[in-house]
Design a protein around this motif. Structure first.
Motif, PDB file in Angstrom:
ATOM      1  N   ILE A 118       7.971  -3.605  -0.575  1.00 13.97           N
ATOM      2  CA  ILE A 118       6.764  -4.036  -0.870  1.00 13.97           C
ATOM      3  C   ILE A 118       5.494  -4.015   0.169  1.00 13.97           C
ATOM      4  O   ILE A 118       4.880  -3.526   0.180  1.00 13.97           O
ATOM      5  N   ILE A 119       5.949  -5.036   1.611  1.00 17.98           N
ATOM      6  CA  ILE A 119       5.914  -5.236   2.301  1.00 17.98           C
ATOM      7  C   ILE A 119       5.571  -4.141   3.302  1.00 17.98           C
ATOM      8  O   ILE A 119       4.825  -3.645   3.663  1.00 17.98           O
ATOM      9  N   PRO A 120       7.190  -3.078   3.974  1.00 11.80           N
ATOM     10  CA  PRO A 120       6.321  -1.859   4.484  1.00 11.80           C
ATOM     11  C   PRO A 120       5.512  -0.336   3.609  1.00 11.80           C
ATOM     12  O   PRO A 120       4.389  -0.508   4.310  1.00 11.80           O
ATOM     13  N   ILE A 121       5.471  -0.453   2.394  1.00 10.40           N
ATOM     14  CA  ILE A 121       5.024   0.147   1.496  1.00 10.40           C
ATOM     15  C   ILE A 121       3.365  -0.504   1.566  1.00 10.40           C
ATOM     16  O   ILE A 121       2.485   0.464   2.194  1.00 10.40           O
ATOM     17  N   TYR A 122       2.799  -1.673   1.505  1.00 12.11           N
ATOM     18  CA  TYR A 122       1.844  -2.234   1.867  1.00 12.11           C
ATOM     19  C   TYR A 122       1.174  -1.980   3.144  1.00 12.11           C
ATOM     20  O   TYR A 122      -0.453  -1.809   3.023  1.00 12.11           O
ATOM     21  N   LEU A 123       1.860  -1.845   4.373  1.00 13.30           N
ATOM     22  CA  LEU A 123       1.280  -1.632   5.254  1.00 13.30           C
ATOM     23  C   LEU A 123       0.813  -0.648   5.833  1.00 13.30           C
ATOM     24  O   LEU A 123      -0.427  -0.035   6.032  1.00 13.30           O
ATOM     25  N   VAL A 124       2.167   0.524   4.752  1.00 16.29           N
ATOM     26  CA  VAL A 124       2.011   1.506   5.672  1.00 16.29           C
ATOM     27  C   VAL A 124       0.438   2.323   4.554  1.00 16.29           C
ATOM     28  O   VAL A 124      -0.045   3.684   5.451  1.00 16.29           O
TER      29      VAL A 124
END
Length: 271
Positions: A118-124
């Protein structure tokens, strides 16, 4: 004895079906209670039904959330089928190198918990300006359902004798013609059952919805969670929202039940 046994089996089947359906039935009933009646212990069976909860949740914008869920679920399901069905066909019917490894890679993408990405997806999505957008949910739900489509449809394609494709080629059909005019009609029940499962999974998805949306693209599960507040749980209103959320899946399942059963018995659980 020969007449009694089928009767007992029938009664047991209906009793089991009612047992499984009872939570949904209780959900529907609670939605027509007042908040006070919804939290009474022991629960009240006799009460005066009210439509006040449905009116309140509809006035709170339920139609917009239903629209978001419908757009995201239908679009992602169609995209997952467009991407997954040809891939499943290739893995099942064509001589693809290391097909088993490719198939395992597809299913391995389902092993990673959503909270782990969820964190990398959120940042992207933040960098792309796609937070709180329907496009973001469509892309995520499509990626979520493609492995399911590939695994299920591969099993359906495996049930088709390869001689059927060869016969089409002898008659002059090209590869694409054989795929669209010969193979796809044979697995139509499998496509319908797979599409229904993808739709339900996308419609019910909560984690990505609540983590990546707020107002502009929030779905029905997110809307339902808004009635879990610091003041407490509004059980009657949550039940009304849940009733609205359950109805589309129930209606689709009812109208496609024949194709669904037929599709699931074609060998969708085979390897």
């Amino acid at each position: 004895m020969k007449r009694t046994l089928p009767l007992l089996i029938t009664i047991a089947t209906y009793a089991l079906a009612f047992l499984y359906f009872s939570p949904v039935l209780w959900l529907l009933v609670t939605g027509f209670k007042t908040e006070g009646e919804a939290i009474i212990v022991p629960p009240s069976i006799l009460f005066e039904p009210t439509l006040e909860n449905l009116r309140l949740v509809w006035d709170a914008g339920a139609s917009a959330f239903i629209g978001h869920s419908a757009i995201v679920s239908m679009t992602s399901t169609v995209l997952a089928l467009i991407l997954g069905v040809p891939a499943a066909y290739a893995l099942a019917m064509l001589k693809v190198k290391k097909a088993d490894d490719v198939l395992f890679w597809f299913i391995s993408t389902k092993m990673l918990p959503a909270v782990g990405v969820i964190i990398p997806i959120y940042l992207v999505l933040k960098e792309l300006g796609l937070l709180d957008s329907l496009i973001a949910l469509v892309l995520l739900y499509t990626a979520m359902n493609v492995p399911l489509v590939v695994w299920m449809m591969r099993s359906f394609f495996k049930d088709i004798p390869y001689e059927t494709i060869e016969a089409g080629r002898v008659d002059g059909a090209t590869g694409l013609q054989g795929f669209f005019k010969i193979t796809l009609p044979l697995v139509r029940p499998g496509i319908i059952s797979t599409a229904l499962l993808c739709f339900v999974f996308a419609w019910n998805e909560f984690f990505f919805g609540v983590s990546l949306t707020s107002t502009n693209a929030a779905t029905m599960p997110v809307f339902m969670s808004s009635y879990m507040t610091q003041q407490g749980l509004f059980w009657a209103k949550m039940s009304s929202v849940a009733t609205l959320a359950v109805l589309p899946a129930l209606v689709l399942g009812w109208f496609t039940q024949r194709q669904l059963v037929r599709g699931l018995t074609m060998g969708a659980v085979k390897g």
